[in-house]
Scaffold this motif. Structure first.
Motif, PDB file in Angstrom:
ATOM      1  N   LEU A 113       0.815  -1.214   0.000  1.00  0.00           N
ATOM      2  CA  LEU A 113       0.000   0.000   0.000  1.00  0.00           C
ATOM      3  C   LEU A 113       0.855   1.274   0.000  1.00  0.00           C
ATOM      4  CD1 LEU A 113      -2.832  -1.004   2.498  1.00  0.00           C
ATOM      5  CD2 LEU A 113      -3.069  -0.604   0.040  1.00  0.00           C
ATOM      6  N   ARG A 114       2.107   1.156   0.390  1.00  0.00           N
ATOM      7  CA  ARG A 114       2.950   2.351   0.472  1.00  0.00           C
ATOM      8  C   ARG A 114       3.992   2.445  -0.631  1.00  0.00           C
ATOM      9  NH1 ARG A 114       7.491   2.133   5.128  1.00  0.00           N
ATOM     10  NH2 ARG A 114       8.367   3.616   3.649  1.00  0.00           N
ATOM     11  N   VAL A 115       4.362   1.280  -1.257  1.00  0.00           N
ATOM     12  CA  VAL A 115       5.401   1.314  -2.277  1.00  0.00           C
ATOM     13  C   VAL A 115       4.832   1.837  -3.594  1.00  0.00           C
ATOM     14  CG1 VAL A 115       5.060  -1.033  -3.158  1.00  0.00           C
ATOM     15  CG2 VAL A 115       7.348  -0.008  -3.201  1.00  0.00           C
ATOM     16  N   ARG A 116       5.684   2.480  -4.401  1.00  0.00           N
ATOM     17  CA  ARG A 116       5.214   3.130  -5.631  1.00  0.00           C
ATOM     18  C   ARG A 116       4.861   2.131  -6.718  1.00  0.00           C
ATOM     19  NH1 ARG A 116       8.458   7.908  -8.967  1.00  0.00           N
ATOM     20  NH2 ARG A 116       6.821   8.290 -10.512  1.00  0.00           N
ATOM     21  N   THR A 117       5.666   1.075  -6.879  1.00  0.00           N
ATOM     22  CA  THR A 117       5.401   0.058  -7.908  1.00  0.00           C
ATOM     23  C   THR A 117       5.281  -1.303  -7.232  1.00  0.00           C
ATOM     24  OG1 THR A 117       7.781  -0.143  -8.283  1.00  0.00           O
ATOM     25  CG2 THR A 117       6.550   1.312  -9.755  1.00  0.00           C
ATOM     26  N   PRO A 118       4.118  -1.643  -6.692  1.00  0.00           N
ATOM     27  CA  PRO A 118       3.955  -2.876  -5.911  1.00  0.00           C
ATOM     28  C   PRO A 118       3.931  -4.128  -6.778  1.00  0.00           C
ATOM     29  CG  PRO A 118       1.845  -1.800  -6.165  1.00  0.00           C
ATOM     30  CD  PRO A 118       2.869  -0.872  -6.764  1.00  0.00           C
ATOM     31  N   VAL A 119       4.287  -5.255  -6.151  1.00  0.00           N
ATOM     32  CA  VAL A 119       4.104  -6.553  -6.798  1.00  0.00           C
ATOM     33  C   VAL A 119       2.635  -6.773  -7.107  1.00  0.00           C
ATOM     34  CG1 VAL A 119       4.234  -9.052  -6.430  1.00  0.00           C
ATOM     35  CG2 VAL A 119       6.133  -7.590  -5.753  1.00  0.00           C
ATOM     36  N   LEU A 120       1.785  -6.419  -6.162  1.00  0.00           N
ATOM     37  CA  LEU A 120       0.342  -6.571  -6.311  1.00  0.00           C
ATOM     38  C   LEU A 120      -0.332  -5.277  -5.905  1.00  0.00           C
ATOM     39  CD1 LEU A 120      -2.167  -8.288  -6.848  1.00  0.00           C
ATOM     40  CD2 LEU A 120      -2.062  -9.053  -4.459  1.00  0.00           C
ATOM     41  N   ASN A 121      -1.053  -4.668  -6.834  1.00  0.00           N
ATOM     42  CA  ASN A 121      -1.790  -3.439  -6.559  1.00  0.00           C
ATOM     43  C   ASN A 121      -2.974  -3.760  -5.650  1.00  0.00           C
ATOM     44  OD1 ASN A 121      -3.162  -1.037  -6.547  1.00  0.00           O
ATOM     45  ND2 ASN A 121      -3.452  -0.913  -8.757  1.00  0.00           N
ATOM     46  N   MET A 122      -2.857  -3.437  -4.368  1.00  0.00           N
ATOM     47  CA  MET A 122      -3.893  -3.787  -3.404  1.00  0.00           C
ATOM     48  C   MET A 122      -5.198  -3.049  -3.663  1.00  0.00           C
ATOM     49  SD  MET A 122      -2.231  -6.040  -1.851  1.00  0.00           S
ATOM     50  CE  MET A 122      -3.582  -6.468  -0.764  1.00  0.00           C
ATOM     51  N   ASN A 123      -5.135  -1.939  -4.407  1.00  0.00           N
ATOM     52  CA  ASN A 123      -6.366  -1.217  -4.725  1.00  0.00           C
ATOM     53  C   ASN A 123      -7.298  -2.035  -5.617  1.00  0.00           C
ATOM     54  OD1 ASN A 123      -5.990   1.257  -3.313  1.00  0.00           O
ATOM     55  ND2 ASN A 123      -4.483   1.885  -4.852  1.00  0.00           N
ATOM     56  N   LEU A 124      -6.755  -3.076  -6.262  1.00  0.00           N
ATOM     57  CA  LEU A 124      -7.616  -3.940  -7.065  1.00  0.00           C
ATOM     58  C   LEU A 124      -8.696  -4.592  -6.204  1.00  0.00           C
ATOM     59  CD1 LEU A 124      -4.940  -5.723  -9.312  1.00  0.00           C
ATOM     60  CD2 LEU A 124      -6.592  -3.993 -10.040  1.00  0.00           C
ATOM     61  N   PHE A 125      -8.378  -4.853  -4.937  1.00  0.00           N
ATOM     62  CA  PHE A 125      -9.345  -5.511  -4.068  1.00  0.00           C
ATOM     63  C   PHE A 125     -10.456  -4.562  -3.622  1.00  0.00           C
ATOM     64  CE2 PHE A 125      -5.647  -8.250  -3.753  1.00  0.00           C
ATOM     65  CZ  PHE A 125      -6.224  -9.497  -3.890  1.00  0.00           C
ATOM     66  N   ARG A 126     -10.329  -3.271  -3.957  1.00  0.00           N
ATOM     67  CA  ARG A 126     -11.436  -2.346  -3.733  1.00  0.00           C
ATOM     68  C   ARG A 126     -12.522  -2.547  -4.787  1.00  0.00           C
ATOM     69  NH1 ARG A 126     -10.024   2.134  -0.450  1.00  0.00           N
ATOM     70  NH2 ARG A 126      -7.786   2.257   0.046  1.00  0.00           N
ATOM     71  N   ILE A 127     -12.160  -3.191  -5.887  1.00  0.00           N
ATOM     72  CA  ILE A 127     -13.135  -3.440  -6.960  1.00  0.00           C
ATOM     73  C   ILE A 127     -13.876  -4.727  -6.641  1.00  0.00           C
ATOM     74  CG2 ILE A 127     -13.454  -3.695  -9.446  1.00  0.00           C
ATOM     75  CD1 ILE A 127     -10.653  -2.560  -9.830  1.00  0.00           C
ATOM     76  N   ARG A 128     -15.158  -4.634  -6.445  1.00  0.00           N
ATOM     77  CA  ARG A 128     -15.923  -5.822  -6.059  1.00  0.00           C
ATOM     78  C   ARG A 128     -15.924  -6.875  -7.161  1.00  0.00           C
ATOM     79  NH1 ARG A 128     -21.436  -3.205  -4.115  1.00  0.00           N
ATOM     80  NH2 ARG A 128     -20.700  -1.493  -5.424  1.00  0.00           N
ATOM     81  N   ARG A 129     -15.832  -6.452  -8.411  1.00  0.00           N
ATOM     82  CA  ARG A 129     -15.809  -7.428  -9.504  1.00  0.00           C
ATOM     83  C   ARG A 129     -14.471  -8.158  -9.583  1.00  0.00           C
ATOM     84  NH1 ARG A 129     -20.462  -6.957 -12.265  1.00  0.00           N
ATOM     85  NH2 ARG A 129     -21.432  -4.894 -12.485  1.00  0.00           N
ATOM     86  N   PHE A 130     -13.497  -7.730  -8.808  1.00  0.00           N
ATOM     87  CA  PHE A 130     -12.234  -8.450  -8.681  1.00  0.00           C
ATOM     88  C   PHE A 130     -12.222  -9.286  -7.399  1.00  0.00           C
ATOM     89  CE2 PHE A 130      -7.897  -8.919  -7.180  1.00  0.00           C
ATOM     90  CZ  PHE A 130      -7.186  -9.244  -8.330  1.00  0.00           C
ATOM     91  N   ALA A 131     -12.583  -8.678  -6.287  1.00  0.00           N
ATOM     92  CA  ALA A 131     -12.445  -9.336  -4.979  1.00  0.00           C
ATOM     93  C   ALA A 131     -13.452 -10.468  -4.777  1.00  0.00           C
ATOM     94  CB  ALA A 131     -12.606  -8.301  -3.866  1.00  0.00           C
ATOM     95  N   LEU A 132     -14.725 -10.232  -5.082  1.00  0.00           N
ATOM     96  CA  LEU A 132     -15.745 -11.250  -4.803  1.00  0.00           C
ATOM     97  C   LEU A 132     -15.645 -12.462  -5.733  1.00  0.00           C
ATOM     98  CD1 LEU A 132     -18.655  -8.828  -3.960  1.00  0.00           C
ATOM     99  CD2 LEU A 132     -17.526 -10.397  -2.388  1.00  0.00           C
TER     100      LEU A 132
END
Length: 544
Positions: free
Chosen positions: A262-281
């Protein structure tokens, strides 16, 4: 960020690929996927033969399987990210070559340790291949309907490979030694490499910032510790000190991973993707469906080989209805989701899986194959297909093209964790109930019927009934032996019923969560993603 798509040495790009070229690339990608998925099921069928020739105990056999699973699941996120960065096609070729080399090493192995090491190596290179498959499909098929159809074929191939593995493995063992389940991978890998080189375009994300090495290490440590804890839990006990320590350590590592990402500029996994319900659920739905499907395959293996006393080849042939159902319904389900919406399909699939697991739990010793057994397998394949295709398409449609490898890795990791949990949890429940009901009776059996070693094995392993059936016995004790075998079969199916009820509960709860939280209207493909990227994450989440 932009996406580079040039094919080295061919002059083609994704944009200039003809429809025929895209289909040829899809076939090559699915062949690579088939190799990875099929390998694991082939080895499972060969375990009894390996136990005899390698003089392996139950722990050794478990590690032949688990060495692959641990390496594969632990490296998926890291390899998906690196494939995005350095080239997905390049990583697929490296992975396929590595799988071929390690398969040859496994075939040439003469000891248990060598086989386990080869399996671990195969898991490493399989993790290099698998995220690249979906990432390449997403970059080649950019139109929503085309992408949905391609992912449907990818999903069907995975399900079919899981189901036909026992049949192919049984046939190989009918005519060859256990080494054949490794040798068969080599020519398939060679053909797959050639097909990928000829047909598949290179694609990568143009990352200009530093590589997130800390994120890679944390993801590897966290996921590996979690899967290790799941694998070992049935051996030590789910609430033992060792298991609880593993859970806590994995939670800490994964929490640190999330905080860092959540703090690094170029993450391995963009955690903001899990804010998208069509991704997380849909990711949750895939986890629970794999939990049930792999648990079902474990239970049905005990049924066919322990209760019905079928050979590996017979078992494989009897399990084909599951494969046929997955292969037939996966494309239809994914295309139907374009019209009906992902939510309707995923919820329906989860409920169908719940019905299938309930029916499977009602099977008795004398239940005929043509009836509840076949019906449960067909419904299992149908429900699995209805969930997997639409859910996978929703996940990949929610991911920016430059992060397709990371999104694919999440999709693959949920499958691995769900499958490992399904075998561990449902298998542990079945074994616990079985042992509770049969252990005391086995302990009182005279050694003329069962030796002390057979008693120890039979008290904890339902499928061990095969060895007891084959063991010679005094004719005067034949009746007592037959009664014991019947009691073992009844106890195994009672354990299977308890496990099936747990799976039904998990599926129904997951269906309710998806029904309530995931938007019901059909999504608009990439337009949804573009809208999300132009807004704040919280606003995008509120619109699904």
């Amino acid at each position: 960020m932009t996406v580079s798509t040039a094919i080295r040495g061919s002059g083609q790009t994704v944009a200039t690929l003809s429809q025929r070229g895209k289909m040829a690339a899809l076939v090559a990608i699915c062949l690579a996927e088939l190799l990875v998925v099929l390998d694991n099921t082939l080895v499972n069928v060969a375990l009894p033969s390996m136990a005899v020739q390698l003089e392996a105990d139950m722990s050794g056999l478990q590690w032949i399987v688990d060495a692959f699973t641990l390496a594969f699941s632990g490296l998926l996120l890291a390899m998906g990210h690196l494939g995005d960065r350095y080239g997905r096609r390049l990583f697929m070729i490296i992975g396929l070559t590595g799988v071929a080399v390690m398969s040859a090493a496994g075939a040439l192995s003469s000891g248990l340790g060598q086989v386990i090491a080869a399996r671990a190596g195969m898991g490493v290179f399989a993790a290099v291949v698998f995220p690249a498959t979906l990432a390449l499909i997403t970059n080649i098929f950019t139109k929503p309907r085309e992408r949905a159809a391609a992912i449907a074929l990818w999903t069907a191939m995975a399900g079919i490979a899981i189901a036909i593995g026992p049949t192919i493995g049984g046939w190989l063992l009918e005519y060859f030694s256990w080494h054949s389940v490794f040798w068969i991978n080599v020519p398939v890998a060679v053909v797959a490499v050639a097909a990928v080189l000829i047909t598949v375009p290179e694609s990568r994300a143009d990352h200009v910032d530093r590589l997130d090495r800390i994120g890679i290490v944390l993801s590897l440590a966290g996921v590996t510790t979690l899967v290790w804890s799941i694998i070992e839990a049935p051996k030590h006990g789910w609430l033992s000190t060792e298991s609880l320590a593993g859970y806590v350590l994995s939670i800490v590592l994964l929490s640190v991973f999330v905080a860092w990402e959540l703090r690094v500029r170029t993450p391995v996994l963009n955690m903001n993707l899990f804010r998208i319900r069509r991704f997380a659920l849909p990711s949750l739905a895939i986890t629970v469906s794999y939990f049930s499907a792999f648990g079902f395959l474990f239970l049905i293996t005990q049924y066919f080989q322990g209760v019905k006393e079928l050979s590996p080849l017979q078992f494989g042939l009897h399990s084909l209805p599951f494969a046929v159902a997955v292969g037939f319904f996966a494309p239809l389900a994914t295309m139907a989701a374009q019209r009906l919406g992902t939510t309707a399909m995923v919820v329906s699939g989860l409920l169908i899986l719940a019905v299938a697991m309930f029916i499977a739990g009602q099977v008795k010793v004398d239940t005929p194959y043509v009836g509840p057994v076949v019906i449960s397998m067909i419904l299992m394949g149908l429900g699995f297909a209805v969930v997997q295709g639409p859910a996978t398409e929703s996940i990949m449609g929610s991911v920016p093209l430059e992060e397709a490898g990371a999104g694919s890795a999440v999709n693959d990791t949920t499958r691995e964790v769900g499958g490992a949990l399904g075998v561990a949890v449902l298998g542990s429940i079945m074994t616990s109930v079985y042992s509770h009901r049969i252990a005391s009776r086995i302990g009182s059996i005279p050694e003329a019927i069962m030796t002390a070693k057979q008693k120890d094995l039979a008290s904890n392993t339902p499928i061990s009934v095969i060895q007891i059936v084959k063991a010679p016995v005094n004719p005067f004790l034949a009746s007592a032996k037959a009664d014991l075998i019947h009691a073992m079969k009844v106890a195994a199916l009672q354990g299977s019923q308890s496990a099936s009820f747990v799976a039904v509960g998990a599926l129904v709860v997951c269906a309710l969560i998806v029904a309530v939280a995931l938007p019901w209207r059909p999504e608009g493909g990439q337009s949804m993603l573009l809208a999300w990227r132009e807004k704040e994450p919280a606003a995008a989440d509120s619109e699904g």
